[in-house]
Design a protein around this motif. Sequence first.
Motif, PDB file in Angstrom:
ATOM      1  N   LYS A   3      35.805  26.932  41.409  1.00 33.37           N
ATOM      2  CA  LYS A   3      35.832  25.639  40.730  1.00 33.37           C
ATOM      3  C   LYS A   3      36.949  25.634  39.700  1.00 33.37           C
ATOM      4  CE  LYS A   3      30.950  24.614  41.208  1.00 33.37           C
ATOM      5  NZ  LYS A   3      29.706  24.293  40.508  1.00 33.37           N
ATOM      6  N   GLY A   4      37.528  24.459  39.448  1.00 42.06           N
ATOM      7  CA  GLY A   4      38.604  24.358  38.475  1.00 42.06           C
ATOM      8  C   GLY A   4      39.937  24.701  39.104  1.00 42.06           C
ATOM      9  N   SER A   5      40.841  25.203  38.299  1.00 44.18           N
ATOM     10  CA  SER A   5      42.180  25.561  38.785  1.00 44.18           C
ATOM     11  C   SER A   5      42.102  26.741  39.736  1.00 44.18           C
ATOM     12  CB  SER A   5      43.077  25.928  37.608  1.00 44.18           C
ATOM     13  OG  SER A   5      43.232  24.837  36.742  1.00 44.18           O
ATOM     14  N   PRO A   6      42.957  26.755  40.758  1.00 44.83           N
ATOM     15  CA  PRO A   6      42.993  27.906  41.660  1.00 44.83           C
ATOM     16  C   PRO A   6      43.387  29.166  40.892  1.00 44.83           C
ATOM     17  CG  PRO A   6      44.326  26.093  42.512  1.00 44.83           C
ATOM     18  CD  PRO A   6      43.906  25.723  41.135  1.00 44.83           C
ATOM     19  N   ARG A   7      42.794  30.277  41.264  1.00 48.74           N
ATOM     20  CA  ARG A   7      43.102  31.564  40.633  1.00 48.74           C
ATOM     21  C   ARG A   7      44.267  32.206  41.387  1.00 48.74           C
ATOM     22  NH1 ARG A   7      39.775  34.061  37.262  1.00 48.74           N
ATOM     23  NH2 ARG A   7      40.046  36.087  38.281  1.00 48.74           N
ATOM     24  N   LEU A   8      45.306  32.592  40.623  1.00 46.91           N
ATOM     25  CA  LEU A   8      46.525  33.127  41.212  1.00 46.91           C
ATOM     26  C   LEU A   8      46.578  34.640  41.106  1.00 46.91           C
ATOM     27  CD1 LEU A   8      49.413  32.781  42.390  1.00 46.91           C
ATOM     28  CD2 LEU A   8      50.213  32.533  40.021  1.00 46.91           C
ATOM     29  N   VAL A  29      48.341  33.588  35.553  1.00 45.96           N
ATOM     30  CA  VAL A  29      48.153  34.629  36.569  1.00 45.96           C
ATOM     31  C   VAL A  29      46.838  35.333  36.259  1.00 45.96           C
ATOM     32  CG1 VAL A  29      49.086  36.773  37.532  1.00 45.96           C
ATOM     33  CG2 VAL A  29      50.649  34.926  36.863  1.00 45.96           C
ATOM     34  N   ASP A  30      45.991  35.458  37.264  1.00 46.74           N
ATOM     35  CA  ASP A  30      44.674  36.062  37.083  1.00 46.74           C
ATOM     36  C   ASP A  30      44.621  37.530  37.501  1.00 46.74           C
ATOM     37  OD1 ASP A  30      43.008  33.646  36.259  1.00 46.74           O
ATOM     38  OD2 ASP A  30      44.047  32.928  38.048  1.00 46.74           O
ATOM     39  N   LEU A  31      45.548  37.945  38.356  1.00 47.59           N
ATOM     40  CA  LEU A  31      45.556  39.325  38.837  1.00 47.59           C
ATOM     41  C   LEU A  31      46.959  39.694  39.264  1.00 47.59           C
ATOM     42  CD1 LEU A  31      44.070  41.935  39.923  1.00 47.59           C
ATOM     43  CD2 LEU A  31      43.888  40.712  42.106  1.00 47.59           C
ATOM     44  N   VAL A  32      47.382  40.900  38.918  1.00 45.59           N
ATOM     45  CA  VAL A  32      48.595  41.485  39.493  1.00 45.59           C
ATOM     46  C   VAL A  32      48.124  42.672  40.320  1.00 45.59           C
ATOM     47  CG1 VAL A  32      50.743  42.704  39.022  1.00 45.59           C
ATOM     48  CG2 VAL A  32      50.137  40.685  37.684  1.00 45.59           C
ATOM     49  N   LEU A  33      48.392  42.598  41.599  1.00 40.28           N
ATOM     50  CA  LEU A  33      47.975  43.636  42.537  1.00 40.28           C
ATOM     51  C   LEU A  33      49.219  44.420  42.944  1.00 40.28           C
ATOM     52  CD1 LEU A  33      45.496  44.687  44.091  1.00 40.28           C
ATOM     53  CD2 LEU A  33      46.142  43.154  45.948  1.00 40.28           C
ATOM     54  N   LEU A  34      49.174  45.719  42.726  1.00 39.84           N
ATOM     55  CA  LEU A  34      50.313  46.591  42.990  1.00 39.84           C
ATOM     56  C   LEU A  34      49.987  47.555  44.124  1.00 39.84           C
ATOM     57  CD1 LEU A  34      50.958  47.561  39.271  1.00 39.84           C
ATOM     58  CD2 LEU A  34      52.073  45.728  40.565  1.00 39.84           C
ATOM     59  N   VAL A  73      42.912  42.618  50.804  1.00 40.06           N
ATOM     60  CA  VAL A  73      41.983  41.486  50.923  1.00 40.06           C
ATOM     61  C   VAL A  73      40.731  41.741  50.096  1.00 40.06           C
ATOM     62  CG1 VAL A  73      40.499  40.223  52.534  1.00 40.06           C
ATOM     63  CG2 VAL A  73      42.873  40.748  53.153  1.00 40.06           C
ATOM     64  N   ASP A  74      40.210  42.951  50.131  1.00 33.99           N
ATOM     65  CA  ASP A  74      39.017  43.280  49.335  1.00 33.99           C
ATOM     66  C   ASP A  74      39.276  43.072  47.846  1.00 33.99           C
ATOM     67  OD1 ASP A  74      37.658  43.921  51.654  1.00 33.99           O
ATOM     68  OD2 ASP A  74      37.846  46.097  51.379  1.00 33.99           O
ATOM     69  N   ALA A  75      40.435  43.513  47.371  1.00 33.51           N
ATOM     70  CA  ALA A  75      40.761  43.341  45.948  1.00 33.51           C
ATOM     71  C   ALA A  75      40.897  41.871  45.592  1.00 33.51           C
ATOM     72  CB  ALA A  75      42.049  44.084  45.611  1.00 33.51           C
ATOM     73  N   LEU A  76      41.546  41.098  46.448  1.00 35.29           N
ATOM     74  CA  LEU A  76      41.698  39.662  46.189  1.00 35.29           C
ATOM     75  C   LEU A  76      40.337  38.969  46.147  1.00 35.29           C
ATOM     76  CD1 LEU A  76      44.785  38.956  48.463  1.00 35.29           C
ATOM     77  CD2 LEU A  76      44.761  39.098  45.960  1.00 35.29           C
ATOM     78  N   GLU A  77      39.460  39.324  47.055  1.00 35.77           N
ATOM     79  CA  GLU A  77      38.115  38.733  47.071  1.00 35.77           C
ATOM     80  C   GLU A  77      37.316  39.153  45.848  1.00 35.77           C
ATOM     81  OE1 GLU A  77      36.532  39.904  50.881  1.00 35.77           O
ATOM     82  OE2 GLU A  77      37.413  38.148  51.871  1.00 35.77           O
ATOM     83  N   ARG A  78      37.428  40.414  45.459  1.00 35.48           N
ATOM     84  CA  ARG A  78      36.697  40.927  44.303  1.00 35.48           C
ATOM     85  C   ARG A  78      37.077  40.172  43.023  1.00 35.48           C
ATOM     86  NH1 ARG A  78      37.610  45.648  45.768  1.00 35.48           N
ATOM     87  NH2 ARG A  78      39.439  46.123  44.506  1.00 35.48           N
ATOM     88  N   HIS A  79      38.334  39.761  42.931  1.00 31.76           N
ATOM     89  CA  HIS A  79      38.816  39.048  41.743  1.00 31.76           C
ATOM     90  C   HIS A  79      38.816  37.528  41.942  1.00 31.76           C
ATOM     91  CE1 HIS A  79      40.006  42.612  39.464  1.00 31.76           C
ATOM     92  NE2 HIS A  79      40.320  43.136  40.631  1.00 31.76           N
ATOM     93  N   ARG A  80      38.232  37.071  43.034  1.00 32.74           N
ATOM     94  CA  ARG A  80      38.101  35.645  43.344  1.00 32.74           C
ATOM     95  C   ARG A  80      39.456  34.911  43.315  1.00 32.74           C
ATOM     96  NH1 ARG A  80      35.302  36.112  38.944  1.00 32.74           N
ATOM     97  NH2 ARG A  80      35.895  34.090  38.108  1.00 32.74           N
ATOM     98  N   ILE A  81      40.454  35.522  43.948  1.00 31.87           N
ATOM     99  CA  ILE A  81      41.794  34.948  43.991  1.00 31.87           C
ATOM    100  C   ILE A  81      41.865  33.917  45.115  1.00 31.87           C
ATOM    101  CG2 ILE A  81      44.238  35.453  44.383  1.00 31.87           C
ATOM    102  CD1 ILE A  81      43.070  36.406  41.653  1.00 31.87           C
ATOM    103  N   ASP A  82      42.419  32.743  44.778  1.00 32.97           N
ATOM    104  CA  ASP A  82      42.545  31.644  45.742  1.00 32.97           C
ATOM    105  C   ASP A  82      43.942  31.556  46.349  1.00 32.97           C
ATOM    106  OD1 ASP A  82      39.886  30.490  45.209  1.00 32.97           O
ATOM    107  OD2 ASP A  82      40.722  29.990  43.257  1.00 32.97           O
TER     108      ASP A  82
END
Length: 92
Positions: A3-8, A29-34, A73-82
């Motif tokens: 809900k709200g703004s998409p999480r980047l 930015v909500d997550l930086v994945l390295l 994909v697991d990390a993106l889902e865990r952090h609810r990235i859209d």
Amino acid sequence: MTKGSPRLGVLASGTGTVLRAILDAGIPVDLVLLDRPCPAAELADRAGVTVEIVERESHGADGDPYADIHQVVDALERHRIDVIAMARFCTV
């Protein structure tokens, strides 16, 4: 989508030039994945952005090419990235 703004999430693996441009543009930015420890981690940390490292598991011809993708994909889902921005992320 949340809900709200998409999480980047920003996928990075270098010095953080693209990440810096995103942050300087005022884009949240909500997550930086390295895919490895690199200077982009320090940049994200200074900006107060969550950092997660997903190190490559599959190497060479005998490696499972999908193992790395599943970790991402697991990390993106865990952090609810859209939405993701690719910033020289070498694993995918």
